[in-house]
Design a protein around this motif. Sequence first.
Motif, PDB file in Angstrom:
ATOM      1  N   GLY A  87      16.867  46.975  26.041  1.00  0.00           N
ATOM      2  CA  GLY A  87      16.179  45.921  26.795  1.00  0.00           C
ATOM      3  C   GLY A  87      14.951  46.457  27.506  1.00  0.00           C
ATOM      4  N   THR A 108      11.419  39.938  38.230  1.00  0.00           N
ATOM      5  CA  THR A 108      11.140  40.079  36.787  1.00  0.00           C
ATOM      6  C   THR A 108      11.107  38.678  36.164  1.00  0.00           C
ATOM      7  N   SER A 160      11.754  46.011  26.487  1.00  0.00           N
ATOM      8  CA  SER A 160      10.502  45.333  26.122  1.00  0.00           C
ATOM      9  C   SER A 160       9.808  44.737  27.344  1.00  0.00           C
ATOM     10  N   GLN A 161      10.512  44.665  28.466  1.00  0.00           N
ATOM     11  CA  GLN A 161       9.903  44.139  29.700  1.00  0.00           C
ATOM     12  C   GLN A 161      10.795  44.480  30.898  1.00  0.00           C
ATOM     13  N   ASN A 165      20.842  48.431  29.544  1.00  0.00           N
ATOM     14  CA  ASN A 165      20.120  47.549  30.473  1.00  0.00           C
ATOM     15  C   ASN A 165      19.947  46.122  29.952  1.00  0.00           C
ATOM     16  N   VAL A 206      15.698  41.245  41.696  1.00  0.00           N
ATOM     17  CA  VAL A 206      14.526  42.073  41.388  1.00  0.00           C
ATOM     18  C   VAL A 206      13.501  41.148  40.728  1.00  0.00           C
ATOM     19  N   VAL A 264      15.887  45.677  17.780  1.00  0.00           N
ATOM     20  CA  VAL A 264      17.351  45.577  17.683  1.00  0.00           C
ATOM     21  C   VAL A 264      17.802  44.328  18.427  1.00  0.00           C
ATOM     22  N   ASP A 265      18.547  43.466  17.738  1.00  0.00           N
ATOM     23  CA  ASP A 265      19.235  42.386  18.438  1.00  0.00           C
ATOM     24  C   ASP A 265      20.649  42.896  18.708  1.00  0.00           C
ATOM     25  N   LEU A 266      20.922  43.178  19.966  1.00  0.00           N
ATOM     26  CA  LEU A 266      22.190  43.822  20.305  1.00  0.00           C
ATOM     27  C   LEU A 266      23.404  42.925  20.083  1.00  0.00           C
ATOM     28  N   LYS A 305      29.218  40.939  33.982  1.00  0.00           N
ATOM     29  CA  LYS A 305      28.727  42.121  34.707  1.00  0.00           C
ATOM     30  C   LYS A 305      29.870  42.859  35.408  1.00  0.00           C
ATOM     31  N   SER A 345      24.640  46.571  35.795  1.00  0.00           N
ATOM     32  CA  SER A 345      25.474  45.414  36.122  1.00  0.00           C
ATOM     33  C   SER A 345      24.652  44.497  37.019  1.00  0.00           C
ATOM     34  N   THR A 397      14.248  36.556  36.846  1.00  0.00           N
ATOM     35  CA  THR A 397      14.391  35.829  38.111  1.00  0.00           C
ATOM     36  C   THR A 397      13.358  34.707  38.210  1.00  0.00           C
ATOM     37  N   ILE A 416      12.973  45.486  34.093  1.00  0.00           N
ATOM     38  CA  ILE A 416      13.586  46.715  34.615  1.00  0.00           C
ATOM     39  C   ILE A 416      13.667  47.789  33.529  1.00  0.00           C
ATOM     40  N   ARG A 431      14.315  42.964  21.174  1.00  0.00           N
ATOM     41  CA  ARG A 431      14.009  42.146  19.983  1.00  0.00           C
ATOM     42  C   ARG A 431      12.515  41.924  19.799  1.00  0.00           C
ATOM     43  N   ASN A 432      11.772  41.878  20.884  1.00  0.00           N
ATOM     44  CA  ASN A 432      10.361  41.481  20.812  1.00  0.00           C
ATOM     45  C   ASN A 432       9.472  42.699  20.500  1.00  0.00           C
ATOM     46  N   TYR A 454      27.845  35.025  33.735  1.00  0.00           N
ATOM     47  CA  TYR A 454      26.990  36.177  34.048  1.00  0.00           C
ATOM     48  C   TYR A 454      27.769  37.149  34.943  1.00  0.00           C
TER      49      TYR A 454
HETATM   50  P1  NDP Z   1      14.357  40.585  31.603  1.00  0.00           P
HETATM   51  O1  NDP Z   1      14.761  39.230  31.147  1.00  0.00           O
HETATM   52  O2  NDP Z   1      12.995  40.782  32.145  1.00  0.00           O
HETATM   53  O3  NDP Z   1      14.580  41.639  30.423  1.00  0.00           O
HETATM   54  C1  NDP Z   1      15.763  41.610  29.679  1.00  0.00           C
HETATM   55  C2  NDP Z   1      15.653  42.621  28.568  1.00  0.00           C
HETATM   56  O4  NDP Z   1      16.847  42.515  27.772  1.00  0.00           O
HETATM   57  C3  NDP Z   1      14.470  42.349  27.666  1.00  0.00           C
HETATM   58  O5  NDP Z   1      13.823  43.553  27.355  1.00  0.00           O
HETATM   59  C4  NDP Z   1      15.113  41.747  26.426  1.00  0.00           C
HETATM   60  O6  NDP Z   1      14.383  42.140  25.276  1.00  0.00           O
HETATM   61  C5  NDP Z   1      16.482  42.427  26.407  1.00  0.00           C
HETATM   62  N1  NDP Z   1      17.451  41.651  25.647  1.00  0.00           N
HETATM   63  C6  NDP Z   1      17.982  40.434  25.942  1.00  0.00           C
HETATM   64  N2  NDP Z   1      18.791  40.035  24.943  1.00  0.00           N
HETATM   65  C7  NDP Z   1      18.767  41.010  23.999  1.00  0.00           C
HETATM   66  C8  NDP Z   1      19.387  41.176  22.735  1.00  0.00           C
HETATM   67  N3  NDP Z   1      20.197  40.238  22.206  1.00  0.00           N
HETATM   68  N4  NDP Z   1      19.136  42.292  22.030  1.00  0.00           N
HETATM   69  C9  NDP Z   1      18.309  43.256  22.534  1.00  0.00           C
HETATM   70  N5  NDP Z   1      17.689  43.156  23.714  1.00  0.00           N
HETATM   71  C10 NDP Z   1      17.919  42.045  24.442  1.00  0.00           C
HETATM   72  O7  NDP Z   1      15.455  41.019  32.646  1.00  0.00           O
HETATM   73  P2  NDP Z   1      15.459  42.087  33.834  1.00  0.00           P
HETATM   74  O8  NDP Z   1      14.542  43.194  33.532  1.00  0.00           O
HETATM   75  O9  NDP Z   1      15.341  41.351  35.092  1.00  0.00           O
HETATM   76  O10 NDP Z   1      16.987  42.577  33.732  1.00  0.00           O
HETATM   77  C11 NDP Z   1      17.383  43.797  33.133  1.00  0.00           C
HETATM   78  C12 NDP Z   1      18.862  43.979  33.411  1.00  0.00           C
HETATM   79  O11 NDP Z   1      19.080  43.998  34.819  1.00  0.00           O
HETATM   80  C13 NDP Z   1      19.731  42.848  32.865  1.00  0.00           C
HETATM   81  O12 NDP Z   1      20.928  43.374  32.361  1.00  0.00           O
HETATM   82  C14 NDP Z   1      20.006  42.001  34.093  1.00  0.00           C
HETATM   83  O13 NDP Z   1      21.194  41.269  33.982  1.00  0.00           O
HETATM   84  C15 NDP Z   1      20.084  43.064  35.162  1.00  0.00           C
HETATM   85  N6  NDP Z   1      19.838  42.572  36.505  1.00  0.00           N
HETATM   86  C16 NDP Z   1      18.644  41.967  36.812  1.00  0.00           C
HETATM   87  C17 NDP Z   1      18.422  41.490  38.082  1.00  0.00           C
HETATM   88  C18 NDP Z   1      17.168  40.804  38.484  1.00  0.00           C
HETATM   89  O14 NDP Z   1      17.133  40.230  39.587  1.00  0.00           O
HETATM   90  N7  NDP Z   1      16.117  40.834  37.678  1.00  0.00           N
HETATM   91  C19 NDP Z   1      19.457  41.625  39.134  1.00  0.00           C
HETATM   92  C20 NDP Z   1      20.653  42.278  38.692  1.00  0.00           C
HETATM   93  C21 NDP Z   1      20.823  42.737  37.428  1.00  0.00           C
HETATM   94  P3  NDP Z   1      13.933  41.152  24.081  1.00  0.00           P
HETATM   95  O15 NDP Z   1      13.597  39.836  24.677  1.00  0.00           O
HETATM   96  O16 NDP Z   1      12.784  41.891  23.473  1.00  0.00           O
HETATM   97  O17 NDP Z   1      15.120  41.120  23.187  1.00  0.00           O
END
Ligand code: NDP
Length: 245
Positions: free
Chosen positions: A13, A184, A15-16, A84, A182, A60-62, A153, A135, A187, A18, A38-39, A149
């Motif tokens: 995860g 992003t 691509s953007q 992540n 956080v 990779v689509d996880l 977690k 988590s 949120t 955290i 994925r992106n 969710y």
């Molecule tokens: P974003 O939505 O900004 O990023 C999520 C990342 O997960 C993206 O890079 C996305 O990549 C990847 N992802 C989602 N689904 C898939 C999939 N099927 N296969 C592969 N990659 C996947 O979220 P955040 O950066 O905010 O969050 C990161 C982590 O932190 C998450 O686990 C979230 O639950 C956790 N978290 C975040 C908080 C917050 O406030 N932001 C608070 C607490 C926890 P792509 O789209 O390219 O597939």
Amino acid sequence: MITLQDKNILVTGASQGIGREIAISASKLGATVTIVGRNVKKLQETISLLSGNGHKMQAVDLSNAADIDELISQSLPYDGVIFNAGIVEYLPVKFLNESKINAVFSVNFDSNVVLSQKLIKKKLLNKKASLVFISSISSKLGVGGTAMYAASKAALISFSKVLATELAPQGIRSNSICPGIVKTAMTEQANDAASEEELKKAELEYPLGYGEPSDVAGLVMYLLSDMSKWMTGSDLIIDGGFTLK
Ligand code: NDP
């Protein structure tokens, strides 16, 4: 001084948000990083922001087992893995159905179990490797609308603790992190429906305000480094004081 020199690190995860910040920070500390998501365009953007050379990306689509197999087949042993990738779903329990339950659990929980199991079985974790599961503070709360969710977690934390026990004989550590809100895209998506005033009021619940991706990345760097070599099985809250009250 924290260093990740000569460490081979996988970040899911990335691509953007955290995950991207974790990849950037790890590369600055000397790690060679493999990023997945994925992106493809956004993964390329992340790669362009990394320091040093030799970094890799893979689409990779996880939630797809074949994609995880492909990632495993391209992998060299890792010194650190950051689990992540995650998605969020806000829905009261009465509106849940099997497909919504599976959608959240398949990314937030199942994929992490499958990926860790394959890394272990294929001997792709070096001795003293550090596993970090992202988590959420939601796992400790009962906020309405977050059932799947929060549950996914919480499951991740339990999984990480069991791994910590099972992998300790090989010197491999496993910890999880529970961030509060956080800033992003995740949120922003959650805040779409809220007014400016409601948003300001919500942030006041955080004594130190909302977090930045770099706040979480800093803690991840510590867990990846040998400075945390005696830490395993922990679930660490990082939330700007939100849960103090
Ligand atoms: P974003 O939505 O900004 O990023 C999520 C990342 O997960 C993206 O890079 C996305 O990549 C990847 N992802 C989602 N689904 C898939 C999939 N099927 N296969 C592969 N990659 C996947 O979220 P955040 O950066 O905010 O969050 C990161 C982590 O932190 C998450 O686990 C979230 O639950 C956790 N978290 C975040 C908080 C917050 O406030 N932001 C608070 C607490 C926890 P792509 O789209 O390219 O597939």
